[in-house]
Design an enzyme around this catalytic site. Structure first.
Site, PDB file in Angstrom:
ATOM      1  N   TYR A  24     -42.351 -21.078  -9.258  1.00 34.56           N
ATOM      2  CA  TYR A  24     -42.445 -22.688  -9.286  1.00 34.56           C
ATOM      3  C   TYR A  24     -42.221 -23.297  -8.392  1.00 34.56           C
ATOM      4  O   TYR A  24     -42.059 -25.071  -7.941  1.00 34.56           O
ATOM      5  CB  TYR A  24     -40.769 -22.766 -10.240  1.00 34.56           C
ATOM      6  N   SER A 106     -32.653 -35.295  -7.167  1.00 34.79           N
ATOM      7  CA  SER A 106     -33.735 -35.693  -8.068  1.00 34.79           C
ATOM      8  C   SER A 106     -33.217 -35.725  -9.603  1.00 34.79           C
ATOM      9  O   SER A 106     -32.374 -35.829  -9.398  1.00 34.79           O
ATOM     10  CB  SER A 106     -34.205 -34.312  -8.104  1.00 34.79           C
ATOM     11  N   TYR A 130     -37.514 -40.864 -11.513  1.00 40.57           N
ATOM     12  CA  TYR A 130     -38.512 -40.951 -12.859  1.00 40.57           C
ATOM     13  C   TYR A 130     -37.377 -41.807 -13.846  1.00 40.57           C
ATOM     14  O   TYR A 130     -37.021 -41.842 -14.268  1.00 40.57           O
ATOM     15  CB  TYR A 130     -38.666 -39.514 -13.423  1.00 40.57           C
ATOM     16  N   LYS A 225     -41.656 -43.511  -3.699  1.00 42.50           N
ATOM     17  CA  LYS A 225     -42.112 -42.416  -2.998  1.00 42.50           C
ATOM     18  C   LYS A 225     -43.249 -41.897  -3.453  1.00 42.50           C
ATOM     19  O   LYS A 225     -43.646 -41.577  -5.053  1.00 42.50           O
ATOM     20  CB  LYS A 225     -41.011 -41.244  -3.238  1.00 42.50           C
ATOM     21  N   HIS A 249     -46.529 -35.013  -2.908  1.00 42.68           N
ATOM     22  CA  HIS A 249     -45.608 -34.709  -3.704  1.00 42.68           C
ATOM     23  C   HIS A 249     -45.803 -33.000  -3.277  1.00 42.68           C
ATOM     24  O   HIS A 249     -45.879 -32.186  -3.918  1.00 42.68           O
ATOM     25  CB  HIS A 249     -45.638 -34.444  -5.662  1.00 42.68           C
ATOM     26  N   ASP A 280     -43.637 -36.407   3.300  1.00 41.56           N
ATOM     27  CA  ASP A 280     -42.742 -35.334   3.355  1.00 41.56           C
ATOM     28  C   ASP A 280     -44.027 -34.638   3.308  1.00 41.56           C
ATOM     29  O   ASP A 280     -45.354 -35.438   3.286  1.00 41.56           O
ATOM     30  CB  ASP A 280     -42.239 -35.381   1.817  1.00 41.56           C
ATOM     31  N   GLY A 281     -44.351 -33.429   2.992  1.00 41.15           N
ATOM     32  CA  GLY A 281     -45.357 -32.474   2.631  1.00 41.15           C
ATOM     33  C   GLY A 281     -45.620 -31.585   3.881  1.00 41.15           C
ATOM     34  O   GLY A 281     -46.225 -31.840   4.839  1.00 41.15           O
ATOM     35  N   ARG A 284     -42.516 -27.988   8.564  1.00 39.31           N
ATOM     36  CA  ARG A 284     -41.846 -26.514   8.504  1.00 39.31           C
ATOM     37  C   ARG A 284     -41.234 -26.652  10.095  1.00 39.31           C
ATOM     38  O   ARG A 284     -40.386 -25.231   9.848  1.00 39.31           O
ATOM     39  CB  ARG A 284     -43.100 -25.047   8.499  1.00 39.31           C
TER      40      ARG A 284
HETATM   41  C1  LIG Z   1     -39.484 -26.817  -6.195  1.00 35.61           C
HETATM   42  C2  LIG Z   1     -40.420 -28.762  -6.063  1.00 35.61           C
HETATM   43  C3  LIG Z   1     -39.114 -29.780  -7.062  1.00 35.61           C
HETATM   44  C4  LIG Z   1     -39.714 -31.217  -6.875  1.00 35.61           C
HETATM   45  N1  LIG Z   1     -39.241 -31.830  -7.404  1.00 35.61           N
HETATM   46  C5  LIG Z   1     -39.280 -33.395  -7.641  1.00 35.61           C
HETATM   47  C6  LIG Z   1     -38.521 -34.261  -8.272  1.00 35.61           C
HETATM   48  O1  LIG Z   1     -37.824 -33.554  -9.111  1.00 35.61           O
HETATM   49  N2  LIG Z   1     -38.753 -35.103  -7.342  1.00 35.61           N
HETATM   50  C7  LIG Z   1     -39.686 -35.564  -6.736  1.00 35.61           C
HETATM   51  O2  LIG Z   1     -39.699 -37.092  -6.374  1.00 35.61           O
HETATM   52  N3  LIG Z   1     -40.345 -35.204  -5.875  1.00 35.61           N
HETATM   53  C8  LIG Z   1     -39.819 -33.656  -6.720  1.00 35.61           C
HETATM   54  N4  LIG Z   1     -40.868 -33.013  -5.725  1.00 35.61           N
HETATM   55  C9  LIG Z   1     -41.014 -32.958  -4.272  1.00 35.61           C
HETATM   56  C10 LIG Z   1     -40.204 -33.423  -2.759  1.00 35.61           C
HETATM   57  O3  LIG Z   1     -39.678 -34.255  -3.088  1.00 35.61           O
HETATM   58  C11 LIG Z   1     -41.608 -33.704  -1.646  1.00 35.61           C
HETATM   59  O4  LIG Z   1     -42.276 -34.519  -1.484  1.00 35.61           O
HETATM   60  C12 LIG Z   1     -42.738 -32.644  -1.418  1.00 35.61           C
HETATM   61  O5  LIG Z   1     -41.595 -31.581  -1.750  1.00 35.61           O
HETATM   62  C13 LIG Z   1     -42.697 -31.949  -0.225  1.00 35.61           C
HETATM   63  O6  LIG Z   1     -43.364 -30.970   0.552  1.00 35.61           O
HETATM   64  P1  LIG Z   1     -42.983 -29.221   1.602  1.00 35.61           P
HETATM   65  O7  LIG Z   1     -42.130 -28.745   0.056  1.00 35.61           O
HETATM   66  O8  LIG Z   1     -43.621 -29.371   1.783  1.00 35.61           O
HETATM   67  O9  LIG Z   1     -41.535 -30.050   2.193  1.00 35.61           O
HETATM   68  C14 LIG Z   1     -40.588 -31.894  -5.581  1.00 35.61           C
HETATM   69  C15 LIG Z   1     -41.094 -30.650  -4.887  1.00 35.61           C
HETATM   70  C16 LIG Z   1     -40.708 -29.086  -5.011  1.00 35.61           C
HETATM   71  C17 LIG Z   1     -41.377 -28.014  -4.180  1.00 35.61           C
END
Ligand SMILES: Cc1cc2nc3c(=O)[nH]c(=O)nc-3n(C[C@H](O)[C@H](O)[C@H](O)COP(=O)(O)O)c2cc1C
Length: 367
Positions: A24, A106, A130, A225, A249, A280-281, A284
């Site tokens: 997940y 979140s 959300y 976002k 995301h 973001d994204g 590392r």
């Molecule tokens: C396990 C997980 C849960 C996430 N849950 C949310 C969330 O609840 N709301 C949201 O806006 N983004 C969520 N995201 C996206 C993150 O805010 C972010 O955009 C993303 O993790 C950035 O990429 P990175 O994990 O490679 O740093 C989630 C990402 C992951 C990995």
């Protein structure tokens, strides 16, 4: 062996987490092209360091929406952090506070906005929203954010539906019954839900026209976002949004999209310095934070990196990852001949990717 970089923390986290939970957190949508693309795009960019600059004093400190932070790296909102460790979101908040940075909570957290605020009362925090079909529950979470000192609403706009997360389909991942998600509890009857069921509560009919109503009951700076085009960035500015996050995301929604490092220049160009742009994204490494600054971002958000720390050692692990990224950022700044984030500019990248850069709203001194 002691983890010394984010990849080490990820490997350790994989050993410690249940396969469903790891999948997940780690997974993306479809073939995970966007997920891999994000990571690869940062790695491909090359820095152009300047020499014989006095870097005896280097500071990574900056501000986001006027709020001082110790570094241009914030904790991205990630759902269900209790899956990683019982310290969960309150532990992540304390870790962010100890590292001097800001955490975005979140909507799908396993602790309430009040509990997270109480865990780190003096640290800055934002609330990721959300918008549910049930506007009463949506409103009540915004009100909790207001009451408990959250400094901005970060509205996620890239998830009208959940991406196809095939790792979750394979493992049959469900949120364990014993883990409660207060927003889902408020909606009623969501215990043991799959991610698809959780995200099914989101209102897919939301449009630009709804932002005014949102602002009327959420009198806080509004950050969007999930912006991926110059067109939407321009619309965000037109609609009076305070900042945007260039994000796909973490590769978890539409798989067939460009890496955020590639999209950042067109967005920065469209925004023309009128609002702050974050990205973001796939970040590392601290050197990648510097690359993002060179492309015109004000700051980056990290999602999985601090989650791996949390999974390895709770609050202490998340803190170590954040401090590691801060130290790496400081070192990359020094070796680029930059005493602070404000000294980083497009000339610090070799790639033509830097061409769209230039209008981030911050003072610059370029020799
Ligand atoms: C396990 C997980 C849960 C996430 N849950 C949310 C969330 O609840 N709301 C949201 O806006 N983004 C969520 N995201 C996206 C993150 O805010 C972010 O955009 C993303 O993790 C950035 O990429 P990175 O994990 O490679 O740093 C989630 C990402 C992951 C990995």
């Amino acid at each position: 062996m002691e983890p010394v970089c984010v990849a080490d923390f990820e490997r350790l986290a994989q050993e410690r987490l249940e396969p469903g939970a790891f999948g997940y957190y780690a997974g993306g949508a479809g073939d995970e092209l966007a997920l891999a693309g994000n990571v690869e795009a940062w790695r491909r960019l090359r820095l152009r360091p300047r020499v014989l600059v006095d870097v005896s004093e280097v500071s990574t400190a900056t501000t986001v929406l006027g709020t001082p932070v110790s570094m241009p790296l914030l904790v991205a909102p990630t759902a269900i952090q209790r899956l990683a460790h019982p310290d969960a979101e309150p532990g992540m908040a304390r870790a962010a506070a100890a590292a001097g940075t800001l955490m975005c909570l979140s909507t799908l957290a396993t602790a309430t906005p009040a509990e997270v605020a109480a865990a780190a009362p003096d640290a800055p925090r934002w609330f990721q929203l959300y918008v549910f079909r049930d506007r009463g529950v949506t409103r009540s979470f915004v009100e909790q954010a207001l009451e408990h000192g959250y400094g901005a609403i970060v509205l996620t706009v890239d998830a009208p539906r959940l991406g196809r997360r095939e790792r979750d389909l394979r493992t049959g991942f469900r949120v364990p019954e014993e883990i409660s998600v207060p927003s889902m509890a408020a909606l009623g009857g969501w215990e043991g839900a799959t991610p698809l069921e959780l995200l099914g509560a989101i209102d897919p009919s939301l449009t630009w026209d709804d932002l005014a109503e949102l602002r009327s009951f959420a009198p806080l700076p509004l950050v969007l976002k999930g912006i991926q085009t110059a067109e939407d960035a321009a619309l965000a500015v037109e609609h009076g949004v305070d900042a945007i996050v260039v994000s796909n995301h973490g590769g978890r929604q539409l798989d067939a999209v460009a890496p955020t490092a590639e999209l950042l220049p067109e967005v920065v160009q469209a925004v023309e310095g009128r609002i702050e742009v974050y990205v973001d994204g796939g970040v590392r490494r601290g050197s990648e934070v510097v690359k993002a600054l060179a492309l015109g971002a004000r700051a980056v958000l990290a999602g999985r990196a601090p989650l791996w720390g949390l999974a390895c050692d709770g609050e202490a692990g998340a803190r170590r990852v954040l401090e590691l990224l801060r130290d790496e950022t400081e070192l990359a700044l020094a070796l680029c001949g930059c005493a602070s984030p404000d000294d980083v500019g497009p000339a610090h990248l070799t790639s033509s990717a830097a061409q769209g850069h230039g209008q981030s709203p911050r003072p610059r001194q370029h020799p």
